[in-house]
Design a protein around this motif. Structure first.
Motif, PDB file in Angstrom:
ATOM      1  N   GLN A 128       0.828  -1.203   0.000  1.00 32.50           N
ATOM      2  CA  GLN A 128       0.000   0.000   0.000  1.00 32.50           C
ATOM      3  C   GLN A 128       0.863   1.254   0.000  1.00 32.50           C
ATOM      4  OE1 GLN A 128      -3.435  -0.114  -0.233  1.00 32.50           O
ATOM      5  NE2 GLN A 128      -3.211   2.083  -0.614  1.00 32.50           N
ATOM      6  N   LEU A 129       1.978   1.215   0.758  1.00 36.53           N
ATOM      7  CA  LEU A 129       2.895   2.355   0.782  1.00 36.53           C
ATOM      8  C   LEU A 129       3.472   2.608  -0.607  1.00 36.53           C
ATOM      9  CD1 LEU A 129       4.631   4.506   2.255  1.00 36.53           C
ATOM     10  CD2 LEU A 129       6.320   2.693   2.633  1.00 36.53           C
ATOM     11  N   LEU A 130       3.900   1.545  -1.305  1.00 32.75           N
ATOM     12  CA  LEU A 130       4.451   1.716  -2.646  1.00 32.75           C
ATOM     13  C   LEU A 130       3.436   2.368  -3.578  1.00 32.75           C
ATOM     14  CD1 LEU A 130       6.349  -1.682  -3.124  1.00 32.75           C
ATOM     15  CD2 LEU A 130       7.328   0.557  -2.553  1.00 32.75           C
ATOM     16  N   LYS A 131       2.185   1.929  -3.459  1.00 33.79           N
ATOM     17  CA  LYS A 131       1.136   2.524  -4.289  1.00 33.79           C
ATOM     18  C   LYS A 131       0.975   4.008  -3.960  1.00 33.79           C
ATOM     19  CE  LYS A 131      -3.721   2.031  -5.591  1.00 33.79           C
ATOM     20  NZ  LYS A 131      -4.972   1.281  -5.378  1.00 33.79           N
ATOM     21  N   GLU A 132       0.995   4.335  -2.668  1.00 32.56           N
ATOM     22  CA  GLU A 132       0.861   5.723  -2.244  1.00 32.56           C
ATOM     23  C   GLU A 132       2.007   6.584  -2.772  1.00 32.56           C
ATOM     24  OE1 GLU A 132       1.012   8.234   1.945  1.00 32.56           O
ATOM     25  OE2 GLU A 132       0.460   6.110   1.985  1.00 32.56           O
ATOM     26  N   LEU A 133       3.204   5.989  -2.898  1.00 27.90           N
ATOM     27  CA  LEU A 133       4.366   6.728  -3.384  1.00 27.90           C
ATOM     28  C   LEU A 133       4.417   6.826  -4.903  1.00 27.90           C
ATOM     29  CD1 LEU A 133       7.129   5.372  -0.968  1.00 27.90           C
ATOM     30  CD2 LEU A 133       5.799   7.481  -0.779  1.00 27.90           C
ATOM     31  N   GLY A 134       3.403   6.284  -5.569  1.00 30.02           N
ATOM     32  CA  GLY A 134       3.324   6.408  -7.015  1.00 30.02           C
ATOM     33  C   GLY A 134       3.977   5.296  -7.801  1.00 30.02           C
ATOM     34  N   VAL A 135       4.339   4.199  -7.138  1.00 26.62           N
ATOM     35  CA  VAL A 135       4.925   3.057  -7.837  1.00 26.62           C
ATOM     36  C   VAL A 135       3.825   2.320  -8.581  1.00 26.62           C
ATOM     37  CG1 VAL A 135       6.199   0.901  -7.568  1.00 26.62           C
ATOM     38  CG2 VAL A 135       6.739   2.857  -6.104  1.00 26.62           C
ATOM     39  N   THR A 136       4.054   2.022  -9.842  1.00 28.00           N
ATOM     40  CA  THR A 136       3.064   1.337 -10.671  1.00 28.00           C
ATOM     41  C   THR A 136       3.715   0.176 -11.407  1.00 28.00           C
ATOM     42  OG1 THR A 136       3.440   2.604 -12.714  1.00 28.00           O
ATOM     43  CG2 THR A 136       1.969   3.598 -11.059  1.00 28.00           C
ATOM     44  N   ARG A 137       2.910  -0.552 -12.155  1.00 24.64           N
ATOM     45  CA  ARG A 137       3.420  -1.674 -12.943  1.00 24.64           C
ATOM     46  C   ARG A 137       4.415  -1.222 -14.009  1.00 24.64           C
ATOM     47  NH1 ARG A 137       2.852  -6.411 -10.351  1.00 24.64           N
ATOM     48  NH2 ARG A 137       0.829  -6.476  -9.308  1.00 24.64           N
ATOM     49  N   ARG A 138       4.356   0.035 -14.375  1.00 24.17           N
ATOM     50  CA  ARG A 138       5.331   0.553 -15.349  1.00 24.17           C
ATOM     51  C   ARG A 138       6.751   0.532 -14.796  1.00 24.17           C
ATOM     52  NH1 ARG A 138       4.341   3.656 -19.636  1.00 24.17           N
ATOM     53  NH2 ARG A 138       5.995   5.135 -19.078  1.00 24.17           N
ATOM     54  N   ASP A 139       6.868   0.435 -13.479  1.00 22.74           N
ATOM     55  CA  ASP A 139       8.187   0.419 -12.850  1.00 22.74           C
ATOM     56  C   ASP A 139       8.766  -0.981 -12.706  1.00 22.74           C
ATOM     57  OD1 ASP A 139       8.274   3.266 -12.359  1.00 22.74           O
ATOM     58  OD2 ASP A 139       6.741   2.934 -10.830  1.00 22.74           O
ATOM     59  N   VAL A 140       8.022  -2.003 -13.129  1.00 25.95           N
ATOM     60  CA  VAL A 140       8.549  -3.369 -13.094  1.00 25.95           C
ATOM     61  C   VAL A 140       9.717  -3.483 -14.070  1.00 25.95           C
ATOM     62  CG1 VAL A 140       8.043  -5.791 -13.659  1.00 25.95           C
ATOM     63  CG2 VAL A 140       6.382  -4.433 -12.362  1.00 25.95           C
TER      64      VAL A 140
ATOM     65  N   TRP B  40      14.527   1.634 -10.786  1.00 29.23           N
ATOM     66  CA  TRP B  40      14.573   2.982 -11.341  1.00 29.23           C
ATOM     67  C   TRP B  40      16.032   3.357 -11.574  1.00 29.23           C
ATOM     68  CZ3 TRP B  40      12.107   1.342  -6.961  1.00 29.23           C
ATOM     69  CH2 TRP B  40      10.711   1.308  -7.001  1.00 29.23           C
ATOM     70  N   PRO B  41      16.316   4.386 -12.371  1.00 29.16           N
ATOM     71  CA  PRO B  41      17.717   4.779 -12.594  1.00 29.16           C
ATOM     72  C   PRO B  41      18.488   5.058 -11.301  1.00 29.16           C
ATOM     73  CG  PRO B  41      16.322   5.815 -14.229  1.00 29.16           C
ATOM     74  CD  PRO B  41      15.402   5.138 -13.259  1.00 29.16           C
ATOM     75  N   ASP B  42      17.815   5.626 -10.285  1.00 29.98           N
ATOM     76  CA  ASP B  42      18.509   5.882  -9.020  1.00 29.98           C
ATOM     77  C   ASP B  42      18.232   4.801  -7.984  1.00 29.98           C
ATOM     78  OD1 ASP B  42      15.873   6.659  -8.790  1.00 29.98           O
ATOM     79  OD2 ASP B  42      16.278   8.416  -7.548  1.00 29.98           O
ATOM     80  N   GLY B  43      17.767   3.637  -8.440  1.00 29.25           N
ATOM     81  CA  GLY B  43      17.582   2.495  -7.558  1.00 29.25           C
ATOM     82  C   GLY B  43      16.580   2.769  -6.459  1.00 29.25           C
ATOM     83  N   LEU B  44      16.860   2.226  -5.286  1.00 27.93           N
ATOM     84  CA  LEU B  44      15.962   2.379  -4.150  1.00 27.93           C
ATOM     85  C   LEU B  44      15.924   3.828  -3.657  1.00 27.93           C
ATOM     86  CD1 LEU B  44      14.065   0.679  -2.507  1.00 27.93           C
ATOM     87  CD2 LEU B  44      15.966  -0.034  -1.067  1.00 27.93           C
ATOM     88  N   GLY B  45      16.866   4.632  -4.131  1.00 30.99           N
ATOM     89  CA  GLY B  45      16.818   6.058  -3.832  1.00 30.99           C
ATOM     90  C   GLY B  45      15.530   6.702  -4.312  1.00 30.99           C
ATOM     91  N   HIS B  46      14.908   6.118  -5.329  1.00 26.80           N
ATOM     92  CA  HIS B  46      13.625   6.621  -5.837  1.00 26.80           C
ATOM     93  C   HIS B  46      12.580   6.581  -4.729  1.00 26.80           C
ATOM     94  CE1 HIS B  46      10.477   7.246  -8.933  1.00 26.80           C
ATOM     95  NE2 HIS B  46       9.752   6.459  -8.167  1.00 26.80           N
ATOM     96  N   VAL B  47      12.550   5.479  -3.978  1.00 30.58           N
ATOM     97  CA  VAL B  47      11.585   5.332  -2.886  1.00 30.58           C
ATOM     98  C   VAL B  47      11.939   6.269  -1.739  1.00 30.58           C
ATOM     99  CG1 VAL B  47      10.655   3.705  -1.178  1.00 30.58           C
ATOM    100  CG2 VAL B  47      11.041   2.956  -3.532  1.00 30.58           C
ATOM    101  N   ALA B  48      13.233   6.362  -1.407  1.00 31.89           N
ATOM    102  CA  ALA B  48      13.660   7.251  -0.331  1.00 31.89           C
ATOM    103  C   ALA B  48      13.294   8.704  -0.640  1.00 31.89           C
ATOM    104  CB  ALA B  48      15.163   7.114  -0.104  1.00 31.89           C
ATOM    105  N   GLU B  49      13.514   9.139  -1.871  1.00 29.96           N
ATOM    106  CA  GLU B  49      13.204  10.512  -2.251  1.00 29.96           C
ATOM    107  C   GLU B  49      11.696  10.759  -2.251  1.00 29.96           C
ATOM    108  OE1 GLU B  49      15.224  12.993  -2.588  1.00 29.96           O
ATOM    109  OE2 GLU B  49      17.079  11.850  -2.400  1.00 29.96           O
ATOM    110  N   ALA B  50      10.925   9.750  -2.670  1.00 32.84           N
ATOM    111  CA  ALA B  50       9.465   9.892  -2.647  1.00 32.84           C
ATOM    112  C   ALA B  50       8.955  10.009  -1.217  1.00 32.84           C
ATOM    113  CB  ALA B  50       8.813   8.702  -3.353  1.00 32.84           C
ATOM    114  N   LEU B  51       9.541   9.243  -0.299  1.00 27.30           N
ATOM    115  CA  LEU B  51       9.177   9.363   1.114  1.00 27.30           C
ATOM    116  C   LEU B  51       9.548  10.739   1.655  1.00 27.30           C
ATOM    117  CD1 LEU B  51      10.193   5.860   2.497  1.00 27.30           C
ATOM    118  CD2 LEU B  51       7.929   6.905   2.740  1.00 27.30           C
TER     119      LEU B  51
END
Length: 546
Positions: free
Chosen positions: A99-111, A245-256
């Protein structure tokens, strides 16, 4: 050697020096908050995010580095740490994480798009397709090798569906949801290498494969890793699909971090916490503000604190270091980002080399990047599928190759000392040489090399690991009379799912202590968001990777 950036300072040594230099000094100012979060890695970010969502207003987060993220730090257009997030499987207890990933804007396009992975056979000097590494072994080697790999897969399939006497799955995520059945926990008393030998798994190809997987996720060689942890690696995530993502897990950290800013959370970087003590009505934290030059001591007070620091750092904060739990051994890592004019021909997202010398346990010198190498990912891989794909094929674009190295062998302190003696230029040259072993033409395409050394990237899960998670030597969940709550992957395994779990549960503990009503973290909360169904897992497995 091409130019580049270098992040090589040992943060533990830097903070220890600051603590020593300011011993006895009084803070220049003091501020009051409701909650202070110590550490801006994923656990700290998840804790602050959950606190804000549950209505806590005055939150301050202190991070020692000049940017948030910790082991998930972003390099802007490349990762400076972890590179992906596994899609939560249906069987896991990760519905809130999904649910958190969805809230941060992660979608199937990011697979991650195919080709996902390939394997370089050094002895044969050729590449081959590799199967998903967390469930199926790459079919390579002799007929006997392949037969043993099929038998190993059969063992894994049996363990993946096994339940303990308590009704829980033997291996699942988060680790807190795993069965406590003693017959399953017995596996933690031997090493992964000993378990393989005891079950007749002796071929070099399979031993290399298992060893590689454990180095890749835990920075630990098979002979040093718990057998329970090895089986958990192969069973808990199921048939893995991943986001990247190009910046790896940093994408999630920056979204948070963006969410925290929107919620009004006060995030302070270059703000290493030096001391944390009990204070009437809560805690007081002294930190060095500003970074660079003479440090300015400041204080924040709060009724509650979340300590999302690794255990060695948490112990140094407290007057009683043992309150943070028994000390741990940590594996050093190096992350090198090679900026190239174009990626080598035929690359997949993940590019791994099978080295017979490594499979045979050949000794290596401390700080040897070639022996420690886990291969490289093309961090810009997903960009191939954005915009005009045909144009991208006709005119290859600049790319970033991210080489990971886990220094899992020998004494971690000796490895750290050897790495500390190496310059950026030395490490960058070693990274370029490592890529050139499988792509001889790559050096001429390199335009810059950025290097990050992580002296204590992750705690090594040796045999006896479960004792520090469930047993008598388990780290305490809190200190300072309950005003300080711990939240870090050192409390289980160094995985993104565990970081979220500990951050969220720590936030909930704080909210309970505050008397705040509201939802709490539940392992079995149903959710549809971004959770793989069985059919999706089968589809992911069937999708060709090359």
């Amino acid at each position: 050697m091409p130019p580049g950036n270098f992040v090589g300072v040992d943060p533990a040594a830097e903070v220890a020096a600051l603590r020593s230099d300011t011993s006895g000094a009084e803070p220049a100012s003091s501020e009051a908050f409701d909650v202070v979060v110590l550490g801006g890695g994923l656990a700290g970010l998840c804790a602050a995010h959950r606190l804000a969502k549950r209505g806590v207003k005055r939150i301050v987060l202190l991070e020692a580095a000049d940017a948030i993220g910790g082991n998930a730090r972003s390099g802007g257009d490349c990762p400076l740490g972890a590179g992906y997030v596994p899609v939560p499987s249906r069987r896991s207890k990760l519905h809130e994480f999904a649910q958190l990933l969805k809230e941060l804007g992660v979608t199937r396009r990011d697979v991650c798009r195919a080709p996902v992975e390939r394997l370089y056979l050094r002895a044969e000097e050729r590449w081959q397709r590799a199967m998903p590494a967390n469930f199926d072994v790459a079919p390579f080697g002799t007929g006997a090798d392949r037969a043993e790999q099929r038998r190993f897969r059969g063992k894994i399939e049996a363990f993946a569906t096994r339940r303990g006497r308590d009704g829980r799955f033997a291996f699942v995520l988060p680790v807190a949801a795993c069965s406590r059945d003693p017959t399953i926990c017995e596996l933690d008393k031997e090493s992964a290498a000993d378990w393989l030998a005891a079950h007749g798994f002796r071929t070099a190809a399979l031993r290399w494969f298992v060893d590689y997987c454990l180095r890749d996720d835990y920075g630990t060689a098979a002979q040093d890793c718990s057998a329970w942890v090895m089986l958990h690696y192969f069973c808990a995530r199921g048939r893995e699909t991943l986001y990247t993502w190009p910046d790896g897990l940093g994408h999630v950290a920056e979204a948070l971090a963006a969410r925290l800013a929107k919620a009004g959370v006060d995030v302070r970087t270059r703000a290493p916490a030096l001391r944390c003590v009990a204070r009437a009505g809560g805690v007081a934290v002294t930190y060095a503000a500003g970074g660079g030059g003479a440090p300015v001591l400041r204080e924040v007070t709060a009724a509650h604190a979340v300590c999302a620091l690794p255990r060695y750092a948490a112990a140094a904060l407290l007057d009683s270091p043992e309150a943070a739990g028994p000390p741990l051994a940590y594996a050093p890592w190096v992350v090198s980002n090679l900026r190239v004019a174009a990626p080598p021909a035929g690359t997949a997202w993940d590019n791994v080399a099978y080295d017979a010398a490594a499979a045979d346990g050949a000794p290596a010198a401390d700080g040897d990047l070639s022996r420690a190498s886990l291969g490289f990912v093309v961090s810009t891989h997903q960009r191939r599928f954005r915009g005009n794909c045909l144009d991208a094929l006709r005119r290859p674009r600049p790319a970033v190759l991210t080489l990971y190295a886990a220094f899992a062998d020998g004494d971690p302190d000796a490895q750290r000392a050897a790495l500390a003696a190496r310059s950026r230029e030395d490490l960058a040259a070693a990274a370029v040489a490592e890529v050139a072993r499988s792509h001889p033409g790559a050096p001429s395409a390199v335009r810059a090399v950025d290097v990050r050394v992580l002296p204590r990237a992750m705690a090594k899960p040796a045999p006896g690991f479960l004792e520090r998670v469930f047993g008598a030597t388990a780290a305490p969940r809190s200190a300072l009379g309950g005003a300080l709550v711990f939240a870090h992957t050192d409390m289980s395994l160094p995985l993104v799912e565990e970081a979220h779990f500990w951050g969220a549960t720590a936030a909930d503990a704080v909210c309970r202590a505050r008397g705040d009503a509201g939802a709490v973290f539940r392992l079995n909360t149903p959710a549809r968001a971004l959770v793989q169904t069985d059919a999706q897992e089968e589809l992911a497995l069937a999708t060709p990777t090359l």
